[in-house]
Design an enzyme around this catalytic site. Structure first.
Site, PDB file in Angstrom:
ATOM      1  CD1 TRP A 101       0.180  -5.963  -3.063  1.00 46.31           C
ATOM      2  CD2 TRP A 101       0.091  -6.602  -0.911  1.00 46.31           C
ATOM      3  NE1 TRP A 101       0.748  -7.203  -2.963  1.00 46.31           N
ATOM      4  CE2 TRP A 101       0.705  -7.626  -1.663  1.00 46.31           C
ATOM      5  CE3 TRP A 101      -0.077  -6.791   0.463  1.00 46.31           C
ATOM      6  CZ2 TRP A 101       1.159  -8.809  -1.078  1.00 46.31           C
ATOM      7  CZ3 TRP A 101       0.375  -7.961   1.034  1.00 46.31           C
ATOM      8  CH2 TRP A 101       0.981  -8.959   0.264  1.00 46.31           C
ATOM      9  CB  CYS A 105      -0.884   0.038   1.237  1.00 45.86           C
ATOM     10  SG  CYS A 105      -1.983  -1.368   1.351  1.00 45.86           S
ATOM     11  CG  ASN A 161       0.132   2.400   3.593  1.00 45.87           C
ATOM     12  OD1 ASN A 161      -0.860   2.434   2.869  1.00 45.87           O
ATOM     13  ND2 ASN A 161       1.293   2.919   3.256  1.00 45.87           N
ATOM     14  N   GLY A 162      -0.952  -0.993   6.284  1.00 48.33           N
ATOM     15  CA  GLY A 162      -0.710  -1.879   7.426  1.00 48.33           C
ATOM     16  C   GLY A 162      -1.970  -2.646   7.796  1.00 48.33           C
ATOM     17  CG  HIS A 203      21.390 -36.335   0.979  1.00 48.10           C
ATOM     18  ND1 HIS A 203      21.793 -37.516   1.564  1.00 48.10           N
ATOM     19  CD2 HIS A 203      22.518 -35.611   0.773  1.00 48.10           C
ATOM     20  CE1 HIS A 203      23.106 -37.499   1.726  1.00 48.10           C
ATOM     21  NE2 HIS A 203      23.565 -36.354   1.252  1.00 48.10           N
ATOM     22  CD  GLU A 248      18.229 -13.055  -5.510  1.00 48.22           C
ATOM     23  OE1 GLU A 248      17.645 -13.454  -4.487  1.00 48.22           O
ATOM     24  OE2 GLU A 248      17.841 -12.075  -6.167  1.00 48.22           O
ATOM     25  CE  LYS A 301      12.189  -2.730  -5.262  1.00 46.03           C
ATOM     26  NZ  LYS A 301      13.025  -3.845  -5.742  1.00 46.03           N
ATOM     27  CD  GLU A 328      10.730 -11.536  -6.840  1.00 47.29           C
ATOM     28  OE1 GLU A 328      11.902 -11.712  -7.249  1.00 47.29           O
ATOM     29  OE2 GLU A 328      10.456 -10.701  -5.969  1.00 47.29           O
ATOM     30  CE  LYS A 330      14.933 -11.486  -8.175  1.00 49.22           C
ATOM     31  NZ  LYS A 330      15.630 -11.109  -7.003  1.00 49.22           N
ATOM     32  NE  ARG A 379       5.059   1.655  -1.169  1.00 49.37           N
ATOM     33  CZ  ARG A 379       5.696   1.894  -0.032  1.00 49.37           C
ATOM     34  NH1 ARG A 379       6.829   2.539  -0.055  1.00 49.37           N
ATOM     35  NH2 ARG A 379       5.207   1.496   1.114  1.00 49.37           N
TER      36      ARG A 379
HETATM   37  O1  M6R Z   1      13.354  -4.223   1.003  1.00 48.23           O
HETATM   38  P1  M6R Z   1      13.912  -5.543   1.466  1.00 48.23           P
HETATM   39  O2  M6R Z   1      15.253  -5.812   0.879  1.00 48.23           O
HETATM   40  O3  M6R Z   1      13.901  -5.665   2.954  1.00 48.23           O
HETATM   41  O4  M6R Z   1      12.900  -6.609   0.893  1.00 48.23           O
HETATM   42  C1  M6R Z   1      13.009  -7.955   1.220  1.00 48.23           C
HETATM   43  C2  M6R Z   1      12.242  -8.814   0.256  1.00 48.23           C
HETATM   44  O5  M6R Z   1      10.880  -8.502   0.308  1.00 48.23           O
HETATM   45  C3  M6R Z   1      12.732  -8.636  -1.180  1.00 48.23           C
HETATM   46  O6  M6R Z   1      14.090  -8.868  -1.290  1.00 48.23           O
HETATM   47  C4  M6R Z   1      11.975  -9.604  -2.127  1.00 48.23           C
HETATM   48  O7  M6R Z   1      12.318 -10.910  -1.844  1.00 48.23           O
HETATM   49  C5  M6R Z   1      12.287  -9.243  -3.573  1.00 48.23           C
HETATM   50  N1  M6R Z   1      11.079  -9.000  -4.278  1.00 48.23           N
HETATM   51  C6  M6R Z   1      13.033 -10.284  -4.305  1.00 48.23           C
HETATM   52  O8  M6R Z   1      13.275  -9.938  -5.626  1.00 48.23           O
END
Ligand code: M6R
Length: 611
Positions: free
Chosen positions: A76, A2, A101-102, A507, A484, A606, A491, A488, A27
């Protein structure tokens, strides 16, 4: 997640609010809304739309509305589906308008109580209770401020909220409790937002609300009260944040732009921090070198991609600095009892500096006895930076794509500098420090070479687009890079991806191997290479198809079961940073083929400001 924008001015604020919302789009959100009222209270109007801010702007442009006081929001969904009825702002009795927000944790209790009093709810949100509660408090209170304070006192949870009294449009009321709010100061006009980026077109002068603060904005003034209700001053600072989000340049998506920005982002983060072949003193803040001297253990806390950079740092700390290091996901750390080692340094890593779990974990860590905290963060003035004893401001430039790319590699650079700054007081020799610094200096040019692999990676991506599952393998400090890479891919392409330390294959995960499960391997030329060769053979023997990103000297050859893409040779210390780049490109090109929303993937945000 949000976003909030608010404005009180002597001019029409609708375009300011819409531009602010556009700047918060990165975001992640699912609906948006605006409410404005004229200073003579002749007109109040609310417009809400499901989907993008553009849909909201189109609706407003079709049926224009004007107002010199207003609040706006991107939502959101947490409580209630993404529908127009659930979109903010929410209204009570045509008088009180709220954005939020929240999460209000006690919304059910409040909803029952307010329903009994006759308030009719038109949404499934937790936010609507704030509007009705404030309206009900107005009956009892002498003025709007007292009613707002009484309302805030009854809310439980983490939130940032802004209220507008449609009958008195000369003030806006804002409260921060766990979710950030920044005040922007103009001349004869004032603003607020959940992120200063939203307000950069109208002001560069900001103050950040602290936990428990309530702010009252008028056109000429901003008055802030702390948790105890005492009037307080919050420092106003001039922001030097650059927001270039409006311009993707020649790139189709922000994510690709940000991948290509990595060489310059790394140069920027190193600027002034390495000199004459060594790491400069006190780069983590005044007096930080003295603090780091005494560190015997490092505890890292982060989420998502930032957690992966922390995992790489664990390998580095124990190898180069001979200092023990634990890494933990913030949402786990904050809800368990953990042991504080003597002379520990607590490190939080976060692109945004507002991740609710990481922030809560930092607060808990302080409570349980961590004496020194350091934040590695890309957003100056963010909550994590302000609440940590020391900070490394990443200077990666604004990252808009929800999938973190340049922030990840720059975090890794910051962490490697930290390893040197701690290690030089332990086992790290002067020569080893020079080697690391020289490798870091060479890194931007190496990344340029990897970016030149783009064409080859595009072709490789075509093999993936029809797949539903994939496996990423790495060993040692490349295991987090495999994690990672998998994050990616899932995501932004929505392909299921799992990462394994290659030695762990036998395993269990070997059972998954078949021709429909592409296996991606990261293979720098290091002491684990021979072990990795054996793992690759295990996959080959079971009919797996592999895509190997390998050092030019790693002795992998393309054949019918394996496509090898040569990665330029690099020093061991920087290999995790370099190998993350081809994996970013791979997921980007797979997503491009699949036609997904690369910069704002479904369901994601974001800046994750709720837990
Ligand atoms: O702003 P931050 O680095 O604390 O965010 C943490 C995660 O939400 C963030 O890295 C998320 O996993 C990304 N979208 C990954 O690409």
């Amino acid at each position: 997640m949000c976003g909030i924008v608010g404005a009180i001015a002597q001019r029409d604020v609708v375009e300011i609010l819409l531009e602010g919302l556009k700047r918060l789009e990165y975001r992640g959100y699912d609906s948006a809304g605006v409410a404005v009222v004229n200073s003579d209270n002749s007109e109040f109007k609310r417009v809400r739309r499901v989907g993008k801010v553009k849909a909201l702007a189109d609706a407003i442009h079709e049926e224009p509305c004007l107002g010199s006081t207003g609040i706006a929001h991107t939502r959101w969904a947490t409580h209630g589906e993404p529908t127009e009825a659930n979109a903010h702002p929410h209204i009570s009795k045509d008088r009180i308008t709220i954005v939020h927000n929240g999460i209000i944790e006690n919304h059910n209790v409040l909803r029952d109580r307010l329903s009994q009093k006759g308030y009719v709810f038109t949404s499934a949100t937790d936010t609507e209770v704030i509007a009705h509660l404030l309206e009900s408090e107005l009956d009892k209170a002498s003025d709007m401020l007292s009613a707002f304070q009484a309302t805030i006192a009854q809310l439980e949870g983490a939130y940032g909220t802004v209220a507008m009294d449609n009958q008195n449009p000369d003030h806006l009321y804002a409260a921060r409790s766990g979710s950030p709010l920044v005040i922007g100061y103009g001349i004869g006009e004032n603003f607020l937002a959940s992120d200063q980026l939203a307000l950069l077109p109208v002001t560069r002068r900001f103050s950040f609300l602290e936990e428990g603060d309530i702010a009252v904005l008028s056109r000429s003034d901003v008055v802030i009260y702390d948790q105890a209700g005492t009037e307080v001053e919050r420092e106003i600072s001039e922001s030097d944040v650059v927001h270039d989000a409006g311009d993707k340049g020649p790139f189709k998506h922000y994510m690709l732009k940000e991948i290509y920005e990595q060489p310059i982002a790394i140069k920027n983060t190193l600027e002034g921090r390495i000199k004459s072949g060594v790491v400069v003193e006190d780069i983590f803040g005044p007096g930080s070198s003295e603090i780091l001297k005494g560190i015997e253990h490092v505890q890292i806390i982060a989420c998502g991609t930032s957690f992966h950079s922390g995992m790489v740092a664990k390998y580095w700390f124990e190898e180069h600095a001979d200092v023990s290091c634990n890494v933990e996901i913030a949402s786990e750390f904050r809800y368990r009892k953990s042991k504080v080692h003597p002379n520990s340094l607590l490190v939080t890593i976060s692109q945004s500096g507002e991740t609710a779990d990481t922030l809560a974990a930092l607060r808990l860590a302080k409570e349980i006895g961590y004496q020194s905290s350091l934040s590695i963060c890309n957003v100056p003035g963010s909550s994590l930076v302000r609440e940590s004893d020391m900070a490394y401001l990443m200077k990666a430039g604004v990252e808009i794509g929800v999938a973190s790319t340049k922030a990840f590699t720059v975090q890794l650079v910051g962490l490697l500098l930290l390893v040197v700054a701690v290690g030089r007081h332990k086992s790290l020799s002067k020569e080893a420090e020079r080697d690391i610094v020289s490798a870091l200096s060479a890194l931007p040019a190496k990344i340029e070479q990897v970016l030149d692999m783009s064409k080859a990676i595009t072709l490789l991506a075509e093999d993936f687009a029809d797949k539903h599952h994939s496996l990423f393998l790495g060993r040692g400090d490349q295991y987090p890079i495999a994690m990672e890479g998998a994050l990616k891919l899932k995501e932004i392409s929505y392909i299921h991806a799992e990462a394994y330390a290659a030695g762990e294959l036998k395993h269990g995960p070997l059972a998954l191997i078949d021709a429909d499960m592409p296996v991606i391997v990261v293979a720098p030329n290091n002491e684990l290479l021979e072990k990795l060769h054996s793992n690759v053979e295990e996959v080959r023997a079971r009919g797996g198809l592999m895509y190997v990103f390998a050092d030019t000297g790693a002795n992998f050859k393309s054949d019918s079961t394996m496509k090898v893409l040569a990665v330029p040779h690099c020093e061991k210390a920087i290999a995790p940073i370099l190998y993350s780049v081809p994996l970013q490109l791979l997921s980007y090109y797979v997503a491009l083929i699949k036609g997904t929303d690369v910069d704002q993937p479904r369901n994601l945000a974001k800046s994750v400001t709720v837990e």
